[in-house]
Design a protein around this motif. Structure first.
Motif, mmCIF file in Angstrom:
data_model
loop_
_atom_site.group_PDB
_atom_site.id
_atom_site.type_symbol
_atom_site.label_atom_id
_atom_site.label_comp_id
_atom_site.label_asym_id
_atom_site.label_seq_id
_atom_site.Cartn_x
_atom_site.Cartn_y
_atom_site.Cartn_z
ATOM 1 N N HIS A 192 0.850 -1.192 0.000
ATOM 2 C CA HIS A 192 0.000 0.000 0.000
ATOM 3 C C HIS A 192 0.887 1.244 0.000
ATOM 4 C CE1 HIS A 192 -4.090 -1.304 0.256
ATOM 5 N NE2 HIS A 192 -3.997 -1.852 1.449
ATOM 6 N N GLU A 193 0.282 2.344 -0.425
ATOM 7 C CA GLU A 193 0.947 3.647 -0.395
ATOM 8 C C GLU A 193 0.132 4.588 0.492
ATOM 9 O OE1 GLU A 193 2.461 6.860 -3.674
ATOM 10 O OE2 GLU A 193 0.373 6.252 -3.776
ATOM 11 N N PHE A 194 0.827 5.385 1.296
ATOM 12 C CA PHE A 194 0.212 6.481 2.050
ATOM 13 C C PHE A 194 0.763 7.739 1.424
ATOM 14 C CE2 PHE A 194 0.411 9.746 5.305
ATOM 15 C CZ PHE A 194 -0.824 9.666 5.931
ATOM 16 N N ASN A 195 -0.121 8.565 0.867
ATOM 17 C CA ASN A 195 0.318 9.734 0.127
ATOM 18 C C ASN A 195 -0.698 10.836 0.358
ATOM 19 O OD1 ASN A 195 0.674 11.576 -2.111
ATOM 20 N ND2 ASN A 195 1.882 9.997 -3.100
ATOM 21 N N PHE A 196 -0.242 12.016 0.712
ATOM 22 C CA PHE A 196 -1.198 13.110 0.805
ATOM 23 C C PHE A 196 -0.839 14.219 -0.160
ATOM 24 C CE2 PHE A 196 1.774 13.855 4.282
ATOM 25 C CZ PHE A 196 2.152 15.150 4.076
ATOM 26 N N GLY A 197 -1.881 14.826 -0.691
ATOM 27 C CA GLY A 197 -1.746 15.904 -1.663
ATOM 28 C C GLY A 197 -3.131 16.318 -2.108
ATOM 29 N N THR A 198 -3.193 17.154 -3.112
ATOM 30 C CA THR A 198 -4.489 17.565 -3.653
ATOM 31 C C THR A 198 -4.980 16.500 -4.631
ATOM 32 O OG1 THR A 198 -3.526 18.716 -5.535
ATOM 33 C CG2 THR A 198 -3.825 20.007 -3.499
ATOM 34 N N SER A 199 -6.227 16.577 -4.986
ATOM 35 C CA SER A 199 -6.790 15.652 -5.964
ATOM 36 C C SER A 199 -6.001 15.706 -7.260
ATOM 37 C CB SER A 199 -8.260 15.993 -6.219
ATOM 38 O OG SER A 199 -8.797 15.147 -7.203
ATOM 39 N N GLU A 200 -5.635 16.910 -7.674
ATOM 40 C CA GLU A 200 -4.878 17.093 -8.913
ATOM 41 C C GLU A 200 -3.509 16.429 -8.822
ATOM 42 O OE1 GLU A 200 -6.361 19.648 -7.205
ATOM 43 O OE2 GLU A 200 -8.079 19.923 -8.554
ATOM 44 N N MET A 201 -2.862 16.517 -7.658
ATOM 45 C CA MET A 201 -1.558 15.887 -7.468
ATOM 46 C C MET A 201 -1.673 14.364 -7.581
ATOM 47 S SD MET A 201 -0.220 18.298 -4.350
ATOM 48 C CE MET A 201 1.429 17.635 -4.148
ATOM 49 N N HIS A 202 -2.729 13.802 -6.989
ATOM 50 C CA HIS A 202 -2.930 12.353 -7.065
ATOM 51 C C HIS A 202 -3.184 11.913 -8.498
ATOM 52 C CE1 HIS A 202 -2.692 11.700 -2.810
ATOM 53 N NE2 HIS A 202 -3.657 12.558 -2.586
ATOM 54 N N LEU A 203 -3.978 12.682 -9.227
ATOM 55 C CA LEU A 203 -4.252 12.333 -10.627
ATOM 56 C C LEU A 203 -2.973 12.388 -11.458
ATOM 57 C CD1 LEU A 203 -7.682 14.137 -11.156
ATOM 58 C CD2 LEU A 203 -7.264 11.663 -10.929
ATOM 59 N N ALA A 204 -2.121 13.364 -11.197
ATOM 60 C CA ALA A 204 -0.855 13.478 -11.928
ATOM 61 C C ALA A 204 0.077 12.312 -11.592
ATOM 62 C CB ALA A 204 -0.178 14.806 -11.596
ATOM 63 N N HIS A 205 -0.055 11.760 -10.414
ATOM 64 C CA HIS A 205 0.790 10.658 -9.935
ATOM 65 C C HIS A 205 0.370 9.307 -10.526
ATOM 66 C CE1 HIS A 205 3.574 8.732 -7.249
ATOM 67 N NE2 HIS A 205 2.663 8.221 -6.457
ATOM 68 N N GLU A 206 -0.850 9.229 -11.056
ATOM 69 C CA GLU A 206 -1.367 7.959 -11.575
ATOM 70 C C GLU A 206 -0.487 7.367 -12.666
ATOM 71 O OE1 GLU A 206 -5.399 8.420 -12.867
ATOM 72 O OE2 GLU A 206 -6.184 8.241 -10.831
ATOM 73 N N ASP A 207 0.013 8.196 -13.585
ATOM 74 C CA ASP A 207 0.832 7.682 -14.677
ATOM 75 C C ASP A 207 2.101 6.998 -14.155
ATOM 76 O OD1 ASP A 207 -0.993 8.555 -16.541
ATOM 77 O OD2 ASP A 207 0.083 10.407 -16.982
ATOM 78 N N GLU A 208 2.751 7.612 -13.172
ATOM 79 C CA GLU A 208 3.948 7.004 -12.590
ATOM 80 C C GLU A 208 3.597 5.679 -11.924
ATOM 81 O OE1 GLU A 208 7.444 7.886 -9.292
ATOM 82 O OE2 GLU A 208 5.909 9.389 -9.632
ATOM 83 N N MET A 209 2.490 5.660 -11.203
ATOM 84 C CA MET A 209 2.105 4.434 -10.511
ATOM 85 C C MET A 209 1.740 3.329 -11.501
ATOM 86 S SD MET A 209 2.750 5.009 -7.385
ATOM 87 C CE MET A 209 2.016 3.591 -6.588
ATOM 88 N N MET A 210 1.197 3.677 -12.663
ATOM 89 C CA MET A 210 0.898 2.665 -13.673
ATOM 90 C C MET A 210 2.189 2.000 -14.161
ATOM 91 S SD MET A 210 -2.314 2.341 -13.921
ATOM 92 C CE MET A 210 -2.600 1.479 -15.463
ATOM 93 N N LEU A 211 3.275 2.762 -14.255
ATOM 94 C CA LEU A 211 4.563 2.188 -14.645
ATOM 95 C C LEU A 211 5.045 1.169 -13.616
ATOM 96 C CD1 LEU A 211 6.484 5.299 -16.005
ATOM 97 C CD2 LEU A 211 5.584 3.379 -17.328
#
Length: 178
Positions: free
Chosen positions: A86-105
């Motif tokens: 699991h990941e614990f990550n805090f940020g804005t909704s926009e930050m999480h959406l931007a992070h999705e591409d990296e996590m898909m890799l």
């Protein structure tokens, strides 16, 4: 060539074809991140106002929502209590959406259900070492030390593909000092 070597090689080729993979967030969250809001900065160990223990369960955080005060330095102690990463990550909704591409890799051999393949992660320069995030294998504990600045809508999220959508999303509410 073994299957794991093929996976690592395929992942390297994919990452290199994309160019540099942008980091989700830096330690300060200000400057260098485009239009990202200033959500705070790394706190100092000698100025911890409060400790918040967070358990990561099947598809949830406990506590589910967190209140912090502007200017407060919080030590988050995060425990992964289940049998998968699991990941614990805090940020804005926009930050999480931007992070999705990296996590898909990460699905290309970096993350397995119950373990992180650190060798592949390090080979691809995807260390996932942002100060507002911790990636934990089953049974492991991590810490984040953070001072909150702005009154912005913050979320706790597990950005491993499918986890956020499965319910691992909570909220951080900034409240005024009493």
């Amino acid at each position: 060539m073994s299957k794991s070597r093929l996976s690592a090689a395929a992942l390297m080729a994919a990452v290199l074809s994309l160019g540099a993979v942008p980091a989700f967030a830096g330690a300060g969250h200000s400057g260098g991140h485009g239009d990202q809001p200033d959500i705070g900065q790394v706190g100092t160990p000698d100025h911890v106002d409060r400790v918040i223990e967070v358990a990561m369960g099947e598809m949830y955080f406990s506590p589910s929502d967190v209140q912090v005060q502007r200017g407060e330095t919080v030590r988050f102690v995060i425990v992964n209590e289940v049998d998968f990463v699991h990941e614990f990550n805090f940020g804005t909704s926009e930050m999480h959406l931007a992070h999705e591409d990296e996590m898909m890799l990460f699905e290309s051999g970096v993350l397995e259900a119950a373990r992180i393949n650190h060798d592949i992660m390090n080979m691809t320069d995807m260390a996932h070492d942002d100060a507002n995030s911790v990636l934990l294998e089953p049974g492991n504990t991590g810490e984040i030390l953070w001072t909150f600045n702005e009154d912005t809508d913050l979320q706790l999220s597990c950005n491993i593909p499918g986890h956020r959508e499965g319910g691992m999303l909570s909220f951080v509410e900034l409240v005024e000092l009493n």
